[in-house]
Motif scaffolding. Structure first.
Motif, PDB file in Angstrom:
ATOM      1  N   GLU A 286       0.815  -1.165   0.089  1.00 46.87           N
ATOM      2  CA  GLU A 286      -0.066  -0.011   0.067  1.00 46.87           C
ATOM      3  C   GLU A 286       0.892   1.213   0.053  1.00 46.87           C
ATOM      4  OE1 GLU A 286      -3.593   0.050   0.223  1.00 46.87           O
ATOM      5  OE2 GLU A 286      -2.917  -1.681  -0.948  1.00 46.87           O
TER       6      GLU A 286
ATOM      7  N   GLY B 229      -4.518  -0.867  -7.009  1.00 45.28           N
ATOM      8  CA  GLY B 229      -5.623  -0.069  -6.057  1.00 45.28           C
ATOM      9  C   GLY B 229      -5.897   1.179  -6.628  1.00 45.28           C
TER      10      GLY B 229
ATOM     11  N   ARG C 225     -17.524   4.552  -3.612  1.00 43.05           N
ATOM     12  CA  ARG C 225     -16.414   3.721  -3.535  1.00 43.05           C
ATOM     13  C   ARG C 225     -15.617   4.639  -2.399  1.00 43.05           C
ATOM     14  NH1 ARG C 225     -14.969   3.214  -8.176  1.00 43.05           N
ATOM     15  NH2 ARG C 225     -16.280   1.372  -8.573  1.00 43.05           N
TER      16      ARG C 225
ATOM     17  N   THR D 263     -10.265   0.414  -0.902  1.00 43.97           N
ATOM     18  CA  THR D 263      -9.926  -0.690  -1.385  1.00 43.97           C
ATOM     19  C   THR D 263      -9.600  -1.924  -0.356  1.00 43.97           C
ATOM     20  OG1 THR D 263      -7.661   0.109  -1.677  1.00 43.97           O
ATOM     21  CG2 THR D 263      -9.106   0.204  -3.484  1.00 43.97           C
TER      22      THR D 263
ATOM     23  N   ASN E  95     -17.168  -0.203  -0.452  1.00 43.46           N
ATOM     24  CA  ASN E  95     -18.144   0.964  -0.827  1.00 43.46           C
ATOM     25  C   ASN E  95     -19.007   1.041   0.392  1.00 43.46           C
ATOM     26  OD1 ASN E  95     -17.514   0.668  -3.649  1.00 43.46           O
ATOM     27  ND2 ASN E  95     -18.527  -1.046  -4.018  1.00 43.46           N
TER      28      ASN E  95
ATOM     29  N   VAL F  49      -7.630  -7.244  -5.811  1.00 48.83           N
ATOM     30  CA  VAL F  49      -8.403  -5.941  -4.827  1.00 48.83           C
ATOM     31  C   VAL F  49      -9.861  -5.688  -5.319  1.00 48.83           C
ATOM     32  CG1 VAL F  49      -8.241  -3.280  -4.943  1.00 48.83           C
ATOM     33  CG2 VAL F  49      -6.118  -4.790  -5.976  1.00 48.83           C
ATOM     34  N   TRP F  50     -10.525  -5.650  -3.838  1.00 51.97           N
ATOM     35  CA  TRP F  50     -11.981  -5.395  -4.076  1.00 51.97           C
ATOM     36  C   TRP F  50     -12.275  -3.887  -3.698  1.00 51.97           C
ATOM     37  CZ3 TRP F  50      -9.236  -9.706  -2.588  1.00 51.97           C
ATOM     38  CH2 TRP F  50      -9.956 -10.849  -2.946  1.00 51.97           C
ATOM     39  N   PRO F  51     -13.268  -3.296  -4.249  1.00 45.20           N
ATOM     40  CA  PRO F  51     -13.506  -1.981  -3.669  1.00 45.20           C
ATOM     41  C   PRO F  51     -14.326  -2.167  -2.337  1.00 45.20           C
ATOM     42  CG  PRO F  51     -15.205  -2.739  -5.138  1.00 45.20           C
ATOM     43  CD  PRO F  51     -14.208  -3.856  -5.170  1.00 45.20           C
TER      44      PRO F  51
ATOM     45  N   ALA G   4     -15.059  -7.107   2.317  1.00 47.65           N
ATOM     46  CA  ALA G   4     -15.042  -5.591   1.918  1.00 47.65           C
ATOM     47  C   ALA G   4     -16.310  -4.896   2.442  1.00 47.65           C
ATOM     48  CB  ALA G   4     -14.943  -5.423   0.597  1.00 47.65           C
TER      49      ALA G   4
ATOM     50  N   THR H 269      -7.227  -4.751  -0.480  1.00 45.66           N
ATOM     51  CA  THR H 269      -5.863  -5.352  -1.308  1.00 45.66           C
ATOM     52  C   THR H 269      -5.497  -6.746  -0.784  1.00 45.66           C
ATOM     53  OG1 THR H 269      -5.414  -3.109  -2.356  1.00 45.66           O
ATOM     54  CG2 THR H 269      -3.885  -5.048  -2.721  1.00 45.66           C
TER      55      THR H 269
ATOM     56  N   LEU I  56      -8.273   0.409  -9.551  1.00 48.36           N
ATOM     57  CA  LEU I  56      -9.607   0.173  -9.206  1.00 48.36           C
ATOM     58  C   LEU I  56     -10.346   1.283  -8.633  1.00 48.36           C
ATOM     59  CD1 LEU I  56     -11.424  -2.112  -8.428  1.00 48.36           C
ATOM     60  CD2 LEU I  56     -10.545  -2.102  -6.213  1.00 48.36           C
ATOM     61  N   MET I  57      -9.696   2.290  -8.077  1.00 44.73           N
ATOM     62  CA  MET I  57     -10.383   3.505  -7.919  1.00 44.73           C
ATOM     63  C   MET I  57     -11.128   4.288  -8.753  1.00 44.73           C
ATOM     64  SD  MET I  57     -10.358   3.498  -4.318  1.00 44.73           S
ATOM     65  CE  MET I  57     -10.675   5.429  -4.202  1.00 44.73           C
TER      66      MET I  57
END
Length: 217
Positions: free
Chosen positions: A50, A61, A110, A113, A105, A101-103, A136, A115, A64-65
């Motif tokens: 990160e 990440g 959003r 993340t 929310n 990587v998942w968001p 997440a 990760t 993804l954003m």
């Protein structure tokens, strides 16, 4: 495991929970960032990944954003070097072979993340991808409910109830540099990132060094 999330109190418990989540998802480690703030991680490698994305302005990440959805990088060796030319070699040096990587929310917004990394290449099982969404979603409400200024959070240096703000010193050092160099905050942060990358130190260690220089002898 998700049901035990609200009962976590200290950092050791949160780290153990994050490790258990990583292993349940078929990963070696996980980290959660909300915006530019790293708030939760299972191990040093997760935190370092990160940190590198924040320093270099490259990595999954950040993609993804912008794009949303789950981003799977099952084999870093197959990734085009020009996509993340600095991030990929640094990640591989840490022994990372795959990233997912998942968001995170809140409703349709959003906010961060989740990760995960793995030291062996290959895709995640379908059930692990689906279970990542559950983790997440559970973390989203938990973390934001304990952010500074909320009724559940406890404000303090680098701490927000059951959430650690790992970049508090980075923000402080950025302000110090902005004043010292008489430059805008954005430029001060860019210089701090450049110094961290050039020195090979983490962004937090670099920020701490700058803050220590400001202390009276």
């Amino acid at each position: 495991m998700l049901g035990s999330l609200d009962s976590l109190v200290d950092e050791e418990e949160r780290r153990a929970w994050a490790n258990a989540c990583a292993h349940a998802l078929g990963l070696d480690g996980v980290a959660v960032s909300l915006g530019e703030e790293l708030v939760w991680f299972s191990d040093w490698t997760s935190a370092r990944l990160e940190d590198m994305q924040f320093v270099l302005g490259q990595g999954p990440g950040l993609v993804l954003m912008e794009d949303g959805g789950v981003l799977e990088v099952p084999d870093l060796d197959l990734l085009l070097a020009r996509q993340w030319p600095q991030f990929v070699p640094e990640a591989k040096e840490l022994g990372v072979a795959a990233l997912f990587v998942w968001p995170v929310n809140i409703g349709a917004a959003r906010v961060g993340t989740l990760t995960g990394y793995r030291r062996s290449a290959g895709p995640l099982a379908g059930r692990h991808v689906a279970e990542g969404w559950l983790v997440a979603d559970s973390l989203a409400g938990h973390l934001l409910g304990r952010w500074p200024g909320t009724s559940a959070g406890e404000d303090g240096p680098g701490h927000a109830g059951a959430v650690d703000l790992h970049r508090a010193e980075v923000h402080q050092a950025t302000g110090v540099l902005s004043v010292r160099l008489a430059v805008p905050v954005d430029e001060a942060l860019a210089r701090l990132r450049a110094e961290a990358f050039a020195s090979g130190r983490s962004l937090t260690d670099t920020a701490r060094h700058i803050l220590e220089q400001e202390l009276p002898p």
